[in-house]
Write an enzyme that holds these catalytic residues in place. Sequence first.
Site, PDB file in Angstrom:
ATOM      1  N   HIS A 103       0.867  -1.183   0.000  1.00  0.00           N
ATOM      2  CA  HIS A 103       0.000   0.000   0.000  1.00  0.00           C
ATOM      3  C   HIS A 103       0.899   1.228   0.000  1.00  0.00           C
ATOM      4  CE1 HIS A 103      -2.958   2.952   0.887  1.00  0.00           C
ATOM      5  NE2 HIS A 103      -2.591   3.132   2.134  1.00  0.00           N
ATOM      6  N   HIS A 105       1.089   5.750  -0.973  1.00  0.00           N
ATOM      7  CA  HIS A 105       0.362   6.990  -1.271  1.00  0.00           C
ATOM      8  C   HIS A 105       1.031   7.667  -2.463  1.00  0.00           C
ATOM      9  CE1 HIS A 105      -2.500   7.671   2.233  1.00  0.00           C
ATOM     10  NE2 HIS A 105      -1.999   6.477   2.436  1.00  0.00           N
ATOM     11  N   ASP A 128       1.551  -4.668 -19.969  1.00  0.00           N
ATOM     12  CA  ASP A 128       2.606  -5.625 -19.614  1.00  0.00           C
ATOM     13  C   ASP A 128       2.355  -6.253 -18.237  1.00  0.00           C
ATOM     14  OD1 ASP A 128       4.287  -5.589 -21.855  1.00  0.00           O
ATOM     15  OD2 ASP A 128       5.435  -3.875 -21.140  1.00  0.00           O
ATOM     16  N   HIS A 180      -8.827   7.343  -1.448  1.00  0.00           N
ATOM     17  CA  HIS A 180      -7.726   6.942  -0.600  1.00  0.00           C
ATOM     18  C   HIS A 180      -6.461   6.716  -1.453  1.00  0.00           C
ATOM     19  CE1 HIS A 180      -6.411   4.167   3.008  1.00  0.00           C
ATOM     20  NE2 HIS A 180      -5.409   4.824   2.483  1.00  0.00           N
ATOM     21  N   TYR A 237       9.247 -13.253 -22.115  1.00  0.00           N
ATOM     22  CA  TYR A 237      10.010 -12.114 -21.636  1.00  0.00           C
ATOM     23  C   TYR A 237      10.900 -12.535 -20.467  1.00  0.00           C
ATOM     24  CZ  TYR A 237      11.041  -7.505 -19.634  1.00  0.00           C
ATOM     25  OH  TYR A 237      11.670  -6.382 -19.146  1.00  0.00           O
TER      26      TYR A 237
END
Lengths: 249, 249, 249, 249
Positions: A103, A105, A128, A180, A237
């Site tokens: 998480h 910001h 991708d 958020h 890849y």
Amino acid sequence: MAGPVRGPVSDDLLREVLEANLVIPREGLATLTWGNVSGLDRERGIYVIKPSGVPYDELAVEHLVPVEVETGRVLAGDLKPSTDSETHRLLYLEHAGLGGVAHTHSTYAVSFAQAGRPVPVLGTTHADTFNGPVPLTRHLTADECARDYELNTGRVLVEAMGSRPGGDALDVPGALVAGHGPFTWGPSATKAVEHSVILEAVAQMALHTLALNPAATSPGHLFERHFTRKHGPDAYYGNPDRMVAAARA
Amino acid sequence: MAGPVRGPVSDDLLREVLEANLVIPREGLATLTWGNVSGLDRERGIYVIKPSGVPYDELAVEHLVPVEVETGRVLAGDLKPSTDSETHRLLYLEHAGLGGVAHTHSTYAVSFAQAGRPVPVLGTTHADTFNGPVPLTRHLTADECARDYELNTGRVLVEAMGSRPGGDALDVPGALVAGHGPFTWGPSATKAVEHSVILEAVAQMALHTLALNPAATSPGHLFERHFTRKHGPDAYYGNPDRMVAAARA
Amino acid sequence: MAGPVRGPVSDDLLREVLEANLVIPREGLATLTWGNVSGLDRERGIYVIKPSGVPYDELAVEHLVPVEVETGRVLAGDLKPSTDSETHRLLYLEHAGLGGVAHTHSTYAVSFAQAGRPVPVLGTTHADTFNGPVPLTRHLTADECARDYELNTGRVLVEAMGSRPGGDALDVPGALVAGHGPFTWGPSATKAVEHSVILEAVAQMALHTLALNPAATSPGHLFERHFTRKHGPDAYYGNPDRMVAAARA
Amino acid sequence: MAGPVRGPVSDDLLREVLEANLVIPREGLATLTWGNVSGLDRERGIYVIKPSGVPYDELAVEHLVPVEVETGRVLAGDLKPSTDSETHRLLYLEHAGLGGVAHTHSTYAVSFAQAGRPVPVLGTTHADTFNGPVPLTRHLTADECARDYELNTGRVLVEAMGSRPGGDALDVPGALVAGHGPFTWGPSATKAVEHSVILEAVAQMALHTLALNPAATSPGHLFERHFTRKHGPDAYYGNPDRMVAAARA
């Protein structure tokens, strides 16, 4: 505080979670103590997460908080887990494929979350990694904010993931909580925060693209090609062994 | 110039104010010699502030200027305090809860100040710290610019703070001076400049959010939740002892 | 190549011009070898300028090129002066107060130049240094591009400066060449490039301000106050001796 | 793995290609393992390219992959070449003047590619390097995506280059693949990636310019002047010997 108390969790996992958390300040995905990454030992039913409010430049393996997935009980140490710990926990409970959650910001991903817009697929940089738009949750109700807020944040994330028909959690390894910011995930803490890095990059590109052309679009077959050349049985890849080595380095 | 002359102020305060000033260049909140932070010893009635026009990479504890809050008299040294010193002083005089004040010319906060717009609450990153929009002062009149300009700048800041009904100065620890830029404050110099860092981050997010959705909004209960999980009697964010330790480190 | 050959120019000037050029990459005002700063010894009628096409991380005092102001003749060394040298020369010839000139390709100032817009005065960050809008030149004609292009670039800069009624070259120490980019100047090379730094900062703020409010404006008395607190007989910003010391450090 | 196996390629080329690849992370032109640069030894018919998926901070000369231009056959080592290798190869096959190719996911160039807009010539920063707009390819068809995708990407790049009447590949050393991102090229790997740096800078300026003035334009004679002062028989920018030295350093 190290060693026996924290016995059940491997040193490898602790080190990986520490490194994954340190990606946040290094890549500018948050300032101050914002953001958190966790990594899961699914066999033992424990995840390890950043403590709440500890500055990144002080963060050490000893500060990481082991939490029981089933109950949310802190298993060792005297630091509180990140306030967002319950959100991580719900994601681990609901999606068996997840081994890490992050998480942040980060500026541009937060801007989409605040604007109430999913991040649309506008190019191969997005395709991708994310096999579709990065979805946006609905807003939490007043009741959902008042009780079990962080757990409910996990629930609306799961709802948003489910709204993609037939979606696997790792097909689009991230979502935006409305008002958020972004949560991302992956098979490991390393991959989870790597997806945070990518989400921020593609969110910035998307914002600039929409400024240049509010109706920007590209054909889906281009994006399918890019997703499948990196993922699934026909992926070609990368040099897989080296990448794992790098992730462990 | 150190030691006895500056006797009344503790070395801890001097070091904290120096460190807080150095956050400005490190976080890119201003270029050249712009910006200034002060810290207050309310018991002794003295605040310590950056001198005017000294480059950050030369700044040392010996250059900091102690000023008497009541009178604005410089108590030691041969350097002038920041030209904005009188603005700091007025804020300390008017708000008993302030222990630190910071002023920067950070790009995005200045852009809102120049645009004549408060920074609206568009997400939890904002609400974690600012319990409402970051207000904008009215413009100073020609008379207010001509005499006691810096003191009058403090006065319009106080006016703008007061325009929030029932507001406590620390509920929304910052404001924008119209056509000028941000001032932030807090219980200490460390917290004051931390609020400058946060204000710049949320101003940047707000600008991008408004570009993506000029009518962006989110429900107030989400923001209340975020403010109260970090502030007030029911706060549960952070590991307080560690955070104080970090601030003092 | 050093020493006697370059005899007429002082080592202090050479060092100052070198340092001033190195501000360009350090502050991100240009990439690769773009940009150039010069400094003038008006008594001897010589200015010293960055050579053309030398990378900043190789640049040394020995590479700087001394040029005779009156004629443009290179006085020493085997490197060509910056291609923009003739523009610098014309500014020195036309404005007796100039001791330094800087040219960058900084992103936001270039964007205004390309957009064909002067940088308006939208806040005190601008007014602290530029006592009015940063003007934009007219476009050069095809003939002016075909012959003496760089000298003609200087001429349209002088025209643009003159279009401010009663203007002194140092009141607004910079201008934008239409479709090209910024030139700034000052009493020294140090100040010239400092004005490039400031121009870029205020151009970025102006762009964001106009995005938030295309009609943004603030009262002129605020801006006058800011310019006069830093400049002219009643200036009270800074600790002048320290600033000179810093510039010389 | 070094030495004899890779015999045909000179150490100079290997070192140059390594250095050119490292420009990508240093200049922020891509995150993670994105992007790739190759350099060609046309006489031997071999180009050397970054391997797929190896992190930049681990990349060493031994990892570079030599590929036969004519066939695409990997000539040494056990790493796969970049997935985009076939795109590089097609460009080398079609344009005899190319000695290096670079591909990045730089933010602003990608944004134009995603928006479906060429990068227009809006100023001299652009015209110094690109003698016209940086063109945009058409979208690949579903069939072109399904088979030989990377080779077909090269083909649409060649088409886009050809759409400039009378164009030489080095006149406009780059193009945008629609919905994907930029490819640039040059006489060497060093120059190819330098053009990526410049393209990103001018794309950023173009985006900001269009925000300030959607109809921005400048006269063509200004741009011609700038291109010809750096390129072709009458070029007078730079000190050529030093620049070559720097490129080799």
